[in-house]
Design a protein around this motif. Structure first.
Motif, PDB file in Angstrom:
ATOM      1  N   LYS A  79       0.858  -1.191   0.000  1.00  0.00           N
ATOM      2  CA  LYS A  79       0.000   0.000   0.000  1.00  0.00           C
ATOM      3  C   LYS A  79       0.892   1.239   0.000  1.00  0.00           C
ATOM      4  CE  LYS A  79      -3.955   1.840   2.541  1.00  0.00           C
ATOM      5  NZ  LYS A  79      -4.827   1.603   3.723  1.00  0.00           N
ATOM      6  N   ILE A  80       0.953   1.920  -1.130  1.00  0.00           N
ATOM      7  CA  ILE A  80       1.802   3.107  -1.245  1.00  0.00           C
ATOM      8  C   ILE A  80       1.088   4.315  -0.653  1.00  0.00           C
ATOM      9  CG2 ILE A  80       2.851   4.729  -2.878  1.00  0.00           C
ATOM     10  CD1 ILE A  80       3.451   2.384  -4.705  1.00  0.00           C
ATOM     11  N   VAL A  81       1.781   4.995   0.258  1.00  0.00           N
ATOM     12  CA  VAL A  81       1.315   6.263   0.827  1.00  0.00           C
ATOM     13  C   VAL A  81       2.304   7.326   0.358  1.00  0.00           C
ATOM     14  CG1 VAL A  81       0.856   7.569   2.931  1.00  0.00           C
ATOM     15  CG2 VAL A  81       0.286   5.139   2.826  1.00  0.00           C
ATOM     16  N   PRO A  82       1.875   8.282  -0.465  1.00  0.00           N
ATOM     17  CA  PRO A  82       2.821   9.224  -1.082  1.00  0.00           C
ATOM     18  C   PRO A  82       3.240  10.386  -0.176  1.00  0.00           C
ATOM     19  CG  PRO A  82       0.626   9.663  -1.890  1.00  0.00           C
ATOM     20  CD  PRO A  82       0.509   8.467  -0.983  1.00  0.00           C
ATOM     21  N   PHE A  83       3.314  10.116   1.126  1.00  0.00           N
ATOM     22  CA  PHE A  83       3.730  11.127   2.100  1.00  0.00           C
ATOM     23  C   PHE A  83       4.604  10.476   3.163  1.00  0.00           C
ATOM     24  CE2 PHE A  83      -0.351  12.488   0.340  1.00  0.00           C
ATOM     25  CZ  PHE A  83      -0.019  13.738  -0.146  1.00  0.00           C
ATOM     26  N   ALA A  84       5.300  11.312   3.915  1.00  0.00           N
ATOM     27  CA  ALA A  84       6.210  10.814   4.937  1.00  0.00           C
ATOM     28  C   ALA A  84       5.444  10.121   6.066  1.00  0.00           C
ATOM     29  CB  ALA A  84       7.036  11.972   5.495  1.00  0.00           C
ATOM     30  N   PRO A  85       6.101   9.205   6.779  1.00  0.00           N
ATOM     31  CA  PRO A  85       5.433   8.540   7.899  1.00  0.00           C
ATOM     32  C   PRO A  85       5.167   9.493   9.050  1.00  0.00           C
ATOM     33  CG  PRO A  85       7.754   7.908   7.766  1.00  0.00           C
ATOM     34  CD  PRO A  85       7.452   8.692   6.534  1.00  0.00           C
ATOM     35  N   GLY A  86       4.130   9.184   9.814  1.00  0.00           N
ATOM     36  CA  GLY A  86       3.834   9.958  11.018  1.00  0.00           C
ATOM     37  C   GLY A  86       2.742  10.991  10.878  1.00  0.00           C
ATOM     38  N   GLY A  87       2.429  11.415   9.643  1.00  0.00           N
ATOM     39  CA  GLY A  87       1.385  12.412   9.449  1.00  0.00           C
ATOM     40  C   GLY A  87       0.002  11.796   9.472  1.00  0.00           C
ATOM     41  N   PRO A  88      -1.041  12.629   9.424  1.00  0.00           N
ATOM     42  CA  PRO A  88      -2.413  12.127   9.484  1.00  0.00           C
ATOM     43  C   PRO A  88      -2.749  11.136   8.374  1.00  0.00           C
ATOM     44  CG  PRO A  88      -2.360  14.509   9.746  1.00  0.00           C
ATOM     45  CD  PRO A  88      -0.989  14.096   9.359  1.00  0.00           C
TER      46      PRO A  88
END
Length: 362
Positions: A72-81
């Motif tokens: 599952k690709i999340v196109p943002f840095a870890p830890g954010g909402p």
């Protein structure tokens, strides 16, 4: 005495006799209509059989899907909402599907790097994308993108939305009306903070300024964290920020929410009025999250994922986990309704970009 015919003449006569024997006669005669009809029927039968086999094969793959881990690709840095939401859903989705769903953070370029990677993946259901409204903003902000959201990605499910808040310092303006009055009293004097140039919050702040008839200048930061820190230090008069990113600061009193950029008040912030209640209409900066797969993923697999996602989001425990992020869960979307929503959002943000006057980027 008559001479016997030459071999050439004999062959010519024989050839003409054979041609004359063909139905219709002549060297260019066409096959009879019944023969054409039989050939066409046979070809159609083969095509229908091939289509049936293709559908059956796709259905068989969907019945067996998934057989191993899903990325599952999340196109943002870890830890954010966005990352937190993605991980909550990944856990619940994995239980629905009976396979692990692993979150891969691929941040950079306002989400465009991760989205482009997802669009290039094999369309087999083993790579999914968890993105935000930034995917609808990007086509109007960037002149060149490595993907086309409408052509390279297949929406699976709209999973939730989160409003944006108008934030000021604890001793700043108490209402939207007071903020507007302060800005109108000193055009061009005050600044506002954003988490990045041409971000969704930057765009909606410029849109708000135009709708309210005020003049302020932007100071863009490289992320929400620096923008929040400088707001707390009172270097700027106001900012727009997603409720998910700002709630902890509102709850601990570091910043004050005086308005919500959504069509209705949030159950988590019932005392914070909408911007429309202050007489400024059309300022809706609700961000949203949607799950995608690469285009050409077999629809039975898309439907399987959609059903599993909706089931995961229907779990009351999931909704409770997401309350702290001020996320309103959507647990009844379809691939078709999600695709229609994406198109409407691309069109809506294009209008906001035109109105805001923000310059496009490479």
């Amino acid at each position: 005495m008559t001479s016997p015919p030459s071999r050439r003449e004999t062959r010519g006569d024989s050839s003409m006799d054979k041609q004359a024997a063909l139905p219709g006669g002549g060297p260019c005669a066409h096959p009879p209509a019944p023969l054409i009809a039989r050939l066409a029927t046979r070809l159609l039968a083969h095509a229908v059989l091939a289509l049936g086999l293709s559908v059956a094969a796709a259905s068989a793959r969907a019945d067996a899907y998934p057989q191993h881990t899903i990325n599952k690709i999340v196109p943002f840095a870890p830890g954010g909402p966005t990352d937190v939401f993605a991980r909550v859903l990944a856990d619940k989705l994995g239980r629905q599907l009976g396979q692990s769903v692993i979150v891969l953070n691929r941040g950079g370029a306002a989400g465009n790097i991760g989205v482009a990677q997802a669009a290039r993946e094999t369309p087999d259901g083993y790579t999914i994308l968890f993105s935000t409204a930034s995917i609808a903003v990007a086509p109007s902000v960037y002149r060149k993108l490595a993907y086309d959201a409408n052509k390279d990605l297949q929406p699976v499910a709209l999973v939730g939305s989160c409003p944006a808040l108008v934030l000021v310092a604890p001793d700043g303006p108490a209402t939207i009306q007071q903020l507007v009055s302060t800005l109108k009293a000193a055009p061009g004097k005050y600044s506002y903070a954003t988490s990045g140039y041409a971000s969704a919050t930057h765009l909606v702040t410029e849109f708000f300024n135009r709708q309210a008839g005020v003049d302020a200048f932007v100071v863009p930061y490289t992320g929400s964290g620096p923008a929040h820190q400088n707001m707390i230090a009172k270097r700027h008069l106001y900012t727009f920020e997603t409720a998910s990113s700002a709630m902890s600061l509102v709850r601990n009193g570091s910043l004050k929410a005086i308005g919500i950029a959504a069509s209705h008040r949030s159950p988590e912030l019932p005392d914070v009025p909408t911007i429309a209640e202050a007489g400024i209409h059309g300022v809706d900066a609700s961000t949203w999250n949607m799950v995608f797969v690469p285009a050409n993923t077999p629809m039975p697999i898309v439907d399987r994922l959609n059903k599993a996602i909706n089931a995961a989001l229907s779990d009351p425990a999931t909704a409770d986990k997401l309350k702290s992020l001020v996320i309103e869960v959507t647990a009844d979307s379809t691939p078709a309704s999600s695709a229609a929503y994406l198109k409407s959002e691309i069109d809506r943000w294009a209008g906001i970009v035109r109105t805001s006057g923000i310059k496009t980027m490479e």
